[in-house]
Motif scaffolding. Structure first.
Motif, PDB file in Angstrom:
ATOM      1  N   VAL A   1     -58.290 113.700  -7.852  1.00 52.47           N
ATOM      2  CA  VAL A   1     -58.547 115.094  -7.489  1.00 52.47           C
ATOM      3  C   VAL A   1     -57.296 115.946  -7.648  1.00 52.47           C
ATOM      4  N   VAL A   2     -56.154 115.419  -7.263  1.00 54.28           N
ATOM      5  CA  VAL A   2     -54.931 116.227  -7.230  1.00 54.28           C
ATOM      6  C   VAL A   2     -54.221 116.229  -8.580  1.00 54.28           C
ATOM      7  N   LEU A   3     -54.074 115.016  -9.205  1.00 55.79           N
ATOM      8  CA  LEU A   3     -53.321 114.948 -10.452  1.00 55.79           C
ATOM      9  C   LEU A   3     -54.134 115.352 -11.679  1.00 55.79           C
ATOM     10  N   VAL A   4     -55.436 115.078 -11.643  1.00 56.76           N
ATOM     11  CA  VAL A   4     -56.390 115.388 -12.719  1.00 56.76           C
ATOM     12  C   VAL A   4     -56.059 114.581 -13.978  1.00 56.76           C
ATOM     13  N   PHE A   5     -54.891 114.811 -14.538  1.00 52.50           N
ATOM     14  CA  PHE A   5     -54.473 114.071 -15.731  1.00 52.50           C
ATOM     15  C   PHE A   5     -53.732 112.795 -15.312  1.00 52.50           C
ATOM     16  N   ASN A   6     -53.853 111.773 -16.138  1.00 49.96           N
ATOM     17  CA  ASN A   6     -53.180 110.496 -15.889  1.00 49.96           C
ATOM     18  C   ASN A   6     -53.492 109.957 -14.494  1.00 49.96           C
ATOM     19  N   ALA A   7     -54.793 109.950 -14.163  1.00 48.15           N
ATOM     20  CA  ALA A   7     -55.211 109.507 -12.834  1.00 48.15           C
ATOM     21  C   ALA A   7     -55.339 107.997 -12.735  1.00 48.15           C
TER      22      ALA A   7
ATOM     23  N   SER B   1     -49.024  91.855  13.752  1.00 51.52           N
ATOM     24  CA  SER B   1     -48.729  91.724  12.326  1.00 51.52           C
ATOM     25  C   SER B   1     -49.987  91.937  11.496  1.00 51.52           C
ATOM     26  N   PHE B   2     -51.149  91.917  12.139  1.00 48.01           N
ATOM     27  CA  PHE B   2     -52.402  92.283  11.466  1.00 48.01           C
ATOM     28  C   PHE B   2     -52.857  93.684  11.858  1.00 48.01           C
ATOM     29  N   PHE B   3     -52.958  93.928  13.181  1.00 50.45           N
ATOM     30  CA  PHE B   3     -53.467  95.224  13.614  1.00 50.45           C
ATOM     31  C   PHE B   3     -52.511  96.368  13.285  1.00 50.45           C
ATOM     32  N   GLY B   4     -51.213  96.097  13.240  1.00 51.45           N
ATOM     33  CA  GLY B   4     -50.248  97.147  12.889  1.00 51.45           C
ATOM     34  C   GLY B   4     -50.471  97.688  11.486  1.00 51.45           C
ATOM     35  N   PRO B   5     -50.439  96.816  10.432  1.00 47.79           N
ATOM     36  CA  PRO B   5     -50.725  97.310   9.075  1.00 47.79           C
ATOM     37  C   PRO B   5     -52.108  97.933   8.932  1.00 47.79           C
ATOM     38  N   VAL B   6     -53.115  97.358   9.610  1.00 47.61           N
ATOM     39  CA  VAL B   6     -54.471  97.914   9.507  1.00 47.61           C
ATOM     40  C   VAL B   6     -54.508  99.339  10.054  1.00 47.61           C
ATOM     41  N   CYS B   7     -53.908  99.564  11.216  1.00 44.65           N
ATOM     42  CA  CYS B   7     -53.885 100.924  11.784  1.00 44.65           C
ATOM     43  C   CYS B   7     -53.121 101.882  10.871  1.00 44.65           C
ATOM     44  N   PHE B   8     -52.009 101.407  10.299  1.00 43.87           N
ATOM     45  CA  PHE B   8     -51.232 102.266   9.391  1.00 43.87           C
ATOM     46  C   PHE B   8     -52.054 102.630   8.153  1.00 43.87           C
ATOM     47  N   ILE B   9     -52.770 101.652   7.599  1.00 46.80           N
ATOM     48  CA  ILE B   9     -53.588 101.916   6.404  1.00 46.80           C
ATOM     49  C   ILE B   9     -54.706 102.896   6.720  1.00 46.80           C
ATOM     50  N   ILE B  10     -55.361 102.737   7.860  1.00 46.34           N
ATOM     51  CA  ILE B  10     -56.462 103.648   8.218  1.00 46.34           C
ATOM     52  C   ILE B  10     -55.947 105.070   8.392  1.00 46.34           C
ATOM     53  N   VAL B  11     -54.808 105.232   9.066  1.00 41.15           N
ATOM     54  CA  VAL B  11     -54.237 106.571   9.246  1.00 41.15           C
ATOM     55  C   VAL B  11     -53.870 107.180   7.899  1.00 41.15           C
ATOM     56  N   LEU B  12     -53.262 106.375   7.008  1.00 37.76           N
ATOM     57  CA  LEU B  12     -52.873 106.882   5.688  1.00 37.76           C
ATOM     58  C   LEU B  12     -54.102 107.251   4.860  1.00 37.76           C
ATOM     59  N   ASN B  13     -55.145 106.439   4.929  1.00 31.62           N
ATOM     60  CA  ASN B  13     -56.369 106.746   4.187  1.00 31.62           C
ATOM     61  C   ASN B  13     -57.046 108.006   4.712  1.00 31.62           C
ATOM     62  N   VAL B  14     -57.019 108.199   6.023  1.00 25.73           N
ATOM     63  CA  VAL B  14     -57.587 109.423   6.587  1.00 25.73           C
ATOM     64  C   VAL B  14     -56.874 110.645   6.005  1.00 25.73           C
ATOM     65  N   PHE B  15     -55.550 110.549   5.862  1.00 28.84           N
ATOM     66  CA  PHE B  15     -54.792 111.663   5.259  1.00 28.84           C
ATOM     67  C   PHE B  15     -55.243 111.899   3.819  1.00 28.84           C
ATOM     68  N   PHE B  16     -55.344 110.823   3.022  1.00 26.43           N
ATOM     69  CA  PHE B  16     -55.768 110.977   1.626  1.00 26.43           C
ATOM     70  C   PHE B  16     -57.172 111.562   1.528  1.00 26.43           C
ATOM     71  N   PHE B  17     -58.074 111.124   2.401  1.00 28.37           N
ATOM     72  CA  PHE B  17     -59.450 111.620   2.347  1.00 28.37           C
ATOM     73  C   PHE B  17     -59.526 113.092   2.743  1.00 28.37           C
ATOM     74  N   ILE B  18     -58.721 113.491   3.726  1.00 31.00           N
ATOM     75  CA  ILE B  18     -58.714 114.908   4.123  1.00 31.00           C
ATOM     76  C   ILE B  18     -58.229 115.783   2.973  1.00 31.00           C
ATOM     77  N   VAL B  19     -57.142 115.356   2.325  1.00 33.68           N
ATOM     78  CA  VAL B  19     -56.628 116.128   1.182  1.00 33.68           C
ATOM     79  C   VAL B  19     -57.648 116.148   0.051  1.00 33.68           C
ATOM     80  N   THR B  20     -58.309 114.983  -0.177  1.00 31.73           N
ATOM     81  CA  THR B  20     -59.298 114.904  -1.256  1.00 31.73           C
ATOM     82  C   THR B  20     -60.461 115.849  -1.005  1.00 31.73           C
ATOM     83  N   VAL B  21     -60.995 115.849   0.197  1.00 24.65           N
ATOM     84  CA  VAL B  21     -62.119 116.730   0.527  1.00 24.65           C
ATOM     85  C   VAL B  21     -61.710 118.200   0.419  1.00 24.65           C
ATOM     86  N   TRP B  22     -60.508 118.488   0.866  1.00 21.78           N
ATOM     87  CA  TRP B  22     -60.020 119.873   0.793  1.00 21.78           C
ATOM     88  C   TRP B  22     -59.889 120.335  -0.659  1.00 21.78           C
ATOM     89  N   LYS B  23     -59.313 119.489  -1.523  1.00 28.33           N
ATOM     90  CA  LYS B  23     -59.181 119.830  -2.939  1.00 28.33           C
ATOM     91  C   LYS B  23     -60.541 119.942  -3.615  1.00 28.33           C
TER      92      LYS B  23
END
Length: 734
Positions: A538-544, A591-613
Motif C-alpha cells: 500500500v505504501v511503497l506501491v513499486f517494488n513491493a 521468551s514466548f509471550f514477549g515476542p508474541v506481544c511485540f509482534i501483535i503490537v507491531l502488526n496492529v501498527f502496520f494494519f492501521i497504516v494500511t487501512v488509513w492508506k
C-alpha cells in the motif's frame, strides 16, 4: 482549718456584745454576770482539721493531733494563726529498723519487712532475715535445682551451681544441667559441612565455660556476640544456596536450634533481632521470680508466631525464665524441595499430587524441653513465595522430621489465602508450607475434541500447503509467506498432538517443548512478515515484493535465535512434570509471550497504516479499484488471522497455568480452527484458487475430455488461454 464564715460571725457578735455589754471579750452577760464562752463547743471545728481544741477562761487554743504539726511551728495556736499538716515520719532515717521499709500515711506510718525478712518473732522495731535455704530443705531442688547448692545471705540467697550445670549468671535462679555433648563434632550426621563443625566447636566451648564454675568468668562470651557468631557461621554454610543432602539440612537445623537454647538465657535484652544475608531471627526472653505469663507474638517478613509464655516455658529448666525464638532461612527451601517421602494420604481422586516448597523454611525454638508434647498448639503464619489461584492446588502445613523428610503429623492448616497460610501445630520443629499441585484431568469429551480438532486442522493445513506450493496462478511473495506460515502451524499442531503430554523421558520432553517454542514463534514471525508485506504493497506501491532469502532468514532465523538463547540461559525450563512446554517459573515463558506481544503490537501498527492508506487511495481521482479491493480483502483476512491466533494464546496461557476446564475447551476449539481458518480465507475465498480446484477436479473426473482439450488446435481457445494466463500472472505481482 476552721470555717471562715463561722469565725467571722463569732468575732462580729463578740464586737457587738462588747459594744452593748459591759463583759470582756470571751464572756457573755447573764443576769448581770459575765460567764465564760466555751468556743470549742459553740463553734464546731474552730481550730480546723487534724486539731484538738482547748477552752480557757475567756478564750481558747488549738493543738495538732499526733502525726501532724502546725505550719507556723507553734504548739498552741488559734484558728486565725495556724493549721495542721501531716508529718512524714519516713523521713527519719531507719525509722522502721533493720530489714524493713517505711510507708507514710495520713497522721501515721507503716513498717513492712523487705523480701527475705520477717517480723514473726514479735519485734517492735525491725525485721530478721529469713533463711530460705533452711526453710526449703525438703524443696531444695525447687530453690536451686538438682545441680545447685543454696547459700543463704542477709535478706536473700544465691545458688551455687555444681560443675556441669549453670544458671547463666542469674544467682537466684535454679541451676540447670548442661549437656555439652550435644555439640560434639564426633557425632556429626555428616562430615560434608565443615562450617557445621565450626559451629559445634564454638558452642561446645561456650557450654563448657558455662558449666565450669571455676572458669565461667574467664570463658564466658556475651550472648549477643555469641549469637552474631552463630549466624555468621550459618551464612557460610548456606552460601552455596543448596546443601548436598537431607542429612546436611537436619544437622544444620538441629545445631542452630540447640545453640539458640544455650544462647537465649545469656541475652541481656528482652527482645533481640538479628538479620544476615541468609537468615533473620527474633528472640524474646522473660525473667522473673515466678513463671512468666501472657501472649507472645514474633514476626518477620516471611513468617509470624503466636503463642504464650506458659507454652514457651513449660516445665522449663527453672521457673523464672522463658524464651521463644522465630528463625527464618532465606534460601534453604531449595535444599529440601524434594524430600516428600512421608506425604502419602494426600491423594485426590486416586491421583498423587506433585509437591513444591511454597514458603521459607522457618524454625521455632522455645525453652520448653517438651516441644513434642505442648500444653496447647501454636499458630505459625507463613508467607507464600508466589501466588497460585488454581483450584487444582492445595496448601499443606508440614514440618521437617528427624528422618530428614517433610511430614504433616500434628500440623494442620487453619486458614489460607493466595498470600499466606496459617498453620496450627501441636509440636515445634522447622516448618514450611508445601504446595500440592494436582494434575488437571481432562474429560473424555475434551480429549476426543482435542484429537478431532487437531486432525481436522492438520488436514486443512496439508491442503493449504499443497495449494500454495503448486498453484501457479497465485505464486508471489504473499503466497510464500502463507506457505511457510502453514508449515509452521502444521508442525506445531502435529508435535502438540503427538508429544505435549509425553513427559517421559525428560530429554524427549525438553526437545518437544523446544520444537513447539520454535514453530509457534515461527508462526507469529511469518504473520509479522505478512503485515510488513501488506504495508509495502500500500505504501511503497513499486517494488513491493520481498526477496525469499530475507523472508527465510527472518521467518526461521529470529525464532531459532530466541530458542537457542532461552535454552542456554534456562535449559531446565523446557518441559514440566505435567506438559512438554515452557516452565511457568523463573519467567522463561516470557521468551514466548514477549515476542508474541511485540509482534501483535507491531502488526496492529502496520494494519492501521494500511487501512488509513487504503482509505486515502479509495478517495483519489483515478483509483485502481480492482487492485485496491484485493488489497483490502488481503488486509481483512490478515487481521482476522491475527485475532484468532492472538486470542487462542490468551486462553493458552491460562491452560498451562492449570486453568478451569472451560478454558481448555476454548483453547482446543480455537486451536482446531486455525487450519480451517487459513484454508477458508486464503483458499476457498480466493476465486483464482477455486478455479484451480475446479480445473483440477475436472481433470480427475473427466480424463477423456481433458485429452481432447489438450489436443485441440482451436486458435481461439489457445488465444483465450494465453489471455487468461497473462491475467493471472499480472495478479501474482500484487
Amino acid at each position: 482549718m476552721g470555717s471562715g464564715k463561722e469565725l467571722f460571725i463569732f468575732v462580729f457578735l463578740c464586737l457587738l456584745e462588747t459594744c452593748i455589754s459591759t463583759c470582756l471579750h470571751g464572756f457573755n452577760q447573764q443576769n448581770d454576770q459575765c460567764i465564760d464562752v466555751d468556743e470549742c463547743e459553740e463553734i464546731p471545728n474552730i481550730c480546723g482539721d487534724y486539731t484538738k481544741c482547748f477552752n480557757t477562761n475567756g478564750s481558747y487554743y488549738c493543738q495538732c493531733l499526733k502525726g501532724f504539726k502546725n505550719i507556723r511551728g507553734d504548739t498552741n495556736f488559734t484558728g486565725l494563726d495556724g493549721q495542721c499538716q501531716d508529718i512524714n515520719e519516713c523521713l527519719v532515717p531507719n525509722k522502721c529498723g533493720h530489714g524493713a521499709y517505711c510507708s507514710n500515711s495520713i497522721g501515721s506510718y507503716n513498717c513492712t519487712c523487705n523480701p527475705g525478712y520477717t517480723n514473726d518473732t514479735g519485734l517492735s522495731v525491725g525485721c530478721v532475715d529469713v533463711n530460705e535455704c533452711s526453710k526449703a530443705e525438703v524443696q531444695s531442688e525447687e530453690i536451686c535445682g538438682a545441680k545447685g547448692i543454696c547459700k543463704n545471705s542477709d535478706g536473700s540467697y544465691w545458688c551455687k551451681c555444681q560443675e556441669g550445670s549453670t544458671n547463666y549468671g542469674n544467682e537466684r535462679t535454679p541451676c540447670s544441667e548442661l549437656d555439652c555433648n550435644t555439640f560434639n563434632t564426633n557425632i556429626l550426621p555428616t562430615q560434608s559441612l565443615g562450617g557445621l563443625a565450626d559451629i559445634l566447636s564454638m558452642m561446645r566451648n561456650s557450654c563448657l565455660a558455662l558449666s565450669n564454675p571455676t572458669t565461667a568468668s574467664e570463658g564466658k562470651t556475651d550472648g549477643e556476640a555469641l549469637l552474631e557468631k552463630l549466624f555468621t557461621a550459618t551464612d557460610t554454610i548456606l552460601t552455596p544456596d543448596q546443601l548436598d543432602s537431607s542429612e546436611d539440612v537436619s544437622g544444620l537445623l538441629e545445631t542452630v536450634e540447640d545453640s539458640i537454647r544455650v544462647i537465649g538465657p545469656q541475652l541481656k535484652r528482652n527482645r533481640t533481632q538479628i538479620e544476615t544475608k541468609k537468615t533473620v531471627a527474633e528472640i524474646a526472653v522473660q525473667r522473673g521470680k515466678t513463671r512468666p505469663m501472657g501472649p507472645i507474638y514474633l514476626s518477620n517478613e516471611n513468617a509470624s508466631l503466636a503463642t504464650d509464655w506458659l507454652t514457651a516455658a513449660g516445665t522449663g529448666p527453672y521457673p523464672g525464665f522463658a524464651m521463644a525464638a522465630l528463625l527464618s532461612y532465606k534460601n534453604l527451601e531449595k535444599s529440601v524441595n524434594g524430600s516428600f517421602g512421608n506425604l502419602s494420604g494426600l491423594k485426590k481422586d486416586g491421583v498423587n499430587p506433585s509437591f513444591q516448597i511454597f514458603s521459607r523454611v522457618v524454625s521455632v525454638v522455645v525453652s520448653n524441653p517438651s516441644t513434642q508434647n505442648l500444653s496447647r498448639p501454636v499458630n505459625i503464619t507463613l508467607k507464600h513465595l508466589g501466588t497460585e489461584e488454581s483450584s487444582e492446588v492445595r496448601y499443606v502445613c508440614a514440618f521437617w522430621d528427624k528422618n530428614g523428610v517433610w511430614s504433616t503429623d500434628g500440623c494442620y492448616q487453619q486458614a489460607s489465602n493466595t498470600t499466606h497460610t496459617v498453620c496450627t501445630c501441636e509440636h515445634l520443629s522447622s516448618f514450611a508450607v508445601l504446595m500440592a499441585r494436582y494434575p488437571m484431568t481432562h474429560t473424555f469429551g475434551l480429549q476426543l475434541m482435542t484429537k478431532i480438532g487437531l486432525i481436522l486442522s492438520l488436514l486443512c493445513l496439508i491442503i493449504c500447503i499443497l495449494t500454495f506450493k503448486f498453484c501457479r496462478s497465485i505464486q508471489g511473495t504473499r503466497t510464500t509467506i502463507h506457505l511457510h506460515l502453514c508449515i509452521c502451524l502444521f508442525m506445531a499442531d502435529l508435535i502438540f498432538l503427538a508429544g505435549i503430554s509425553q513427559t517421559k523421558p525428560e530429554g524427549g520432553c525438553r526437545f518437544v517443548a523446544a520444537m513447539l517454542h520454535f514453530f509457534f514463534l515461527g508462526l507469529f514471525t511469518w504473520m509479522l512478515l505478512e503485515g510488513v508485506q501488506l504495508y509495502r504493497m500500500v505504501v511503497l506501491v513499486f517494488n513491493a515484493t520481498m526477496r525469499p532469502l530475507y523472508l527465510y532468514l527472518t521467518g526461521y532465523g529470529v525464532p531459532l535465535v530466541i530458542v537457542i538463547i532461552s535454552a542456554i540461559i534456562r535449559p531446565e525450563g523446557y518441559g514440566t512434570k505435567e506438559h512438554c512446554w515452557l516452565s511457568l517459573n523463573d519467567g522463561l515463558i516470557w521468551s514466548f509471550f514477549g515476542p508474541v506481544c511485540f509482534i501483535i503490537v507491531l502488526n496492529v501498527f502496520f494494519f492501521i497504516v494500511t487501512v488509513w492508506k487504503l482509505a486515502q487511495k479509495f478517495t483519489s481521482l483515478n483509483p485502481d479499484l480492482s487492485k485496491l479491493h484485493k488489497i483490502r480483502a488481503f488486509t481483512v483476512t490478515a487481521i482476522a488471522q491475527m485475532c484468532i491466533l492472538g486470542l487462542m494464546w490468551v486462553f493458552g496461557a491460562f491452560l498451562f497455568e492449570e486453568g478451569p476446564t472451560v478454558v481448555a475447551y476454548i483453547f482446543t476449539i480455537l486451536n482446531s480452527l486455525q487450519g480451517a481458518l487459513v484454508f477458508v480465507m486464503h483458499c476457498l475465498l480466493s476465486k483464482q484458487v477455486r478455479d484451480e480446484y475446479a480445473h483440477f477436479l475436472s481433470c480427475i473426473c473427466t480424463p477423456q475430455k481433458r485429452y481432447s482439450d489438450l489436443s485441440s488446435t482451436n486458435p481461439s481457445s489457445s488465444q483465450s488461454q494465453a489471455s487468461r494466463s497473462g491475467h493471472n500472472t499480472g495478479e501474482s505481482h500484487i
